[in-house]
Design an enzyme around this catalytic site. Structure first.
Site, PDB file in Angstrom:
ATOM      1  N   GLY A   1       0.687  -1.047   0.249  1.00  0.00           N
ATOM      2  CA  GLY A   1      -0.158   0.045  -0.556  1.00  0.00           C
ATOM      3  C   GLY A   1       0.963   1.211   0.133  1.00  0.00           C
TER       4      GLY A   1
ATOM      5  CB  ILE B   1       3.019   2.499   4.836  1.00  0.00           C
ATOM      6  CG1 ILE B   1       2.508   3.883   6.083  1.00  0.00           C
ATOM      7  CG2 ILE B   1       4.006   2.266   5.547  1.00  0.00           C
ATOM      8  CD1 ILE B   1       1.140   3.674   6.541  1.00  0.00           C
TER       9      ILE B   1
ATOM     10  CB  ALA C   1       2.316  -4.690   9.523  1.00  0.00           C
ATOM     11  NE  ARG C   2      -3.354  -2.398  14.382  1.00  0.00           N
ATOM     12  CZ  ARG C   2      -2.812  -1.271  13.368  1.00  0.00           C
ATOM     13  NH1 ARG C   2      -0.898  -0.803  13.962  1.00  0.00           N
ATOM     14  NH2 ARG C   2      -3.550   0.108  13.433  1.00  0.00           N
TER      15      ARG C   2
ATOM     16  CD  GLU D   1       0.721  -2.801  19.282  1.00  0.00           C
ATOM     17  OE1 GLU D   1       1.469  -3.665  19.294  1.00  0.00           O
ATOM     18  OE2 GLU D   1       0.441  -2.009  19.480  1.00  0.00           O
TER      19      GLU D   1
ATOM     20  CG  HIS E   1       1.857   0.294  17.304  1.00  0.00           C
ATOM     21  ND1 HIS E   1       1.001  -0.195  16.982  1.00  0.00           N
ATOM     22  CD2 HIS E   1       1.884   0.970  16.437  1.00  0.00           C
ATOM     23  CE1 HIS E   1       0.416   0.136  16.555  1.00  0.00           C
ATOM     24  NE2 HIS E   1       0.693   0.816  15.747  1.00  0.00           N
ATOM     25  CB  ILE E   2       7.135   5.043  17.598  1.00  0.00           C
ATOM     26  CG1 ILE E   2       8.152   4.580  17.949  1.00  0.00           C
ATOM     27  CG2 ILE E   2       7.125   5.056  19.806  1.00  0.00           C
ATOM     28  CD1 ILE E   2       9.188   4.739  18.756  1.00  0.00           C
TER      29      ILE E   2
HETATM   30  C1  GLV Z   1      -0.653   2.817  13.415  1.00  0.00           C
HETATM   31  O1  GLV Z   1      -0.507   1.738  13.628  1.00  0.00           O
HETATM   32  C2  GLV Z   1      -1.426   3.211  12.694  1.00  0.00           C
HETATM   33  O2  GLV Z   1      -2.376   2.167  12.338  1.00  0.00           O
HETATM   34  O3  GLV Z   1      -1.912   4.310  12.460  1.00  0.00           O
END
Ligand code: GLV
Length: 326
Positions: free
Chosen positions: A155, A157, A238-239, A268, A286-287
């Site tokens: 995508g 990113i 990603a996640r 998390e 997660h930053i």
């Molecule tokens: C961060 O992980 C977002 O989805 O913006």
């Protein structure tokens, strides 16, 4: 009387002030973590909610709050939303795409470099006072320039990371995605479409940027880690849940792959503490989108979605626009 909204977590005071011009705002500036029952209770009477990725909005929340019209997530990912339930309840879901693309791609690249060049491990060594002499192979890592970058999930990113790799570092970029990009975008990213298997087998660095859904759960598990080169690195921005973190900790410990960089974790902010016992992993909380200007832009976009929709019937970045149709 102004419409009532809830802001579920602390956010920039400027954004609370903007929202307060249009709404009665109940905000959580003390940043308490609420249980689901508390969230349901706090939403009572609110037509809008400013949410983040840890607020689960599902049928239970929606059934208890039939007055709710919009949930504006301050995140591009929205796996905390049950979008089907929201659409069925005619609740608009919005997210914050685009404004975080470049910042998140920067971070993905930073995490890749820190991982390949063993920055965390070597910093810990230095801080522990262990650095007493030069050694020819001290924290020797792998190269970024000229290597093969494999991106799973192409995508916005993913494309940002591809461009940084191809144009900035002379990397060969391969990618796999649900659907192949058009030729012009592939050319812009200098990226070549391959199967997931070929990507895992040939990439020197694998970066995960795909959205989480039940279908992408454990996209990388023991079998996929076994397909990667022993010299390869894996980066997950990603996640959590896209990687089987237990299998990854084991693969790192056994040297099945060289190193990993993780910004997201299963469950998390709790995470698999086995990851703390392996040295060859860079861990961040997660930053990836967290630069000051980008977090401000995300907060303002979530606010714009609430203001636009509740005052003028039009959100900027809806996920389920059909929910807004009467
Ligand atoms: C961060 O992980 C977002 O989805 O913006």
């Amino acid at each position: 009387m102004k419409p009532q909204i809830l802001v579920t977590r602390a956010v920039f005071p400027e954004v609370i002030a903007r929202l307060s011009q249009h709404f009665e705002v109940a905000s959580n500036q003390s940043d308490e973590l609420w249980t689901k029952a508390e969230l349901i209770e706090k939403l009572k009477g609110k037509v809008g909610a400013f949410t983040n990725g840890s607020d689960r909005i599902d049928a239970e929340v929606l059934d208890a709050n039939p007055q709710l019209k919009i949930c504006a997530n301050m995140a591009v990912g929205y796996n905390n939303f049950d979008v089907d339930a929201m659409t069925a309840h005619k609740v608009l879901a919005t997210n914050t795409p685009d404004v975080l693309t470049e910042t998140t791609a920067d971070f993905g690249f930073a995490l890749l470099m820190a991982t390949a060049r063993r920055m965390t491990e070597s910093e810990i060594y230095l801080r522990q006072g262990k650095w007493t002499k030069w050694s020819y192979d001290m924290f020797a890592g792998s190269d970024i320039h000229g290597s093969t970058l494999g991106i799973l999930g192409m995508g916005r990113i993913g494309q940002g990371i591809a461009k940084r790799g191809a144009h900035g570092f002379g990397m060969k970029v391969i990618y796999h995605n649900r659907s192949r990009l058009d030729a012009a975008t592939e050319a812009e990213c200098k990226a070549h479409y391959v199967s997931k298997e070929e990507l895992l087998k040939t990439a020197d660095h694998v970066v995960l940027v795909l959205p989480y859904s039940p279908a992408s759960h454990h996209t990388i598990g023991a079998a996929e880690l076994a397909q990667m080169k022993p010299s390869a690195t894996l980066v997950n921005i990603a996640r959590g849940g896209i990687v089987d973190d237990a299998a990854l900790a084991k693969a790192l410990r056994e040297g099945r792959i060289a190193a990993a960089g993780l910004d997201v974790f299963e469950g998390e902010p709790k995470f698999n503490t086995d990851l703390l016992t392996v040295p060859n992993v860079v861990l961040t909380p997660h930053i990836a989108s967290s630069s000051v200007p980008t977090r401000m832009a995300m907060a303002n976009l979530a606010a714009d979605n609430l203001i636009g929709f509740l005052l003028k019937g039009k959100a900027l970045t809806p996920i389920n626009p059909s929910a807004a149709q009467a």
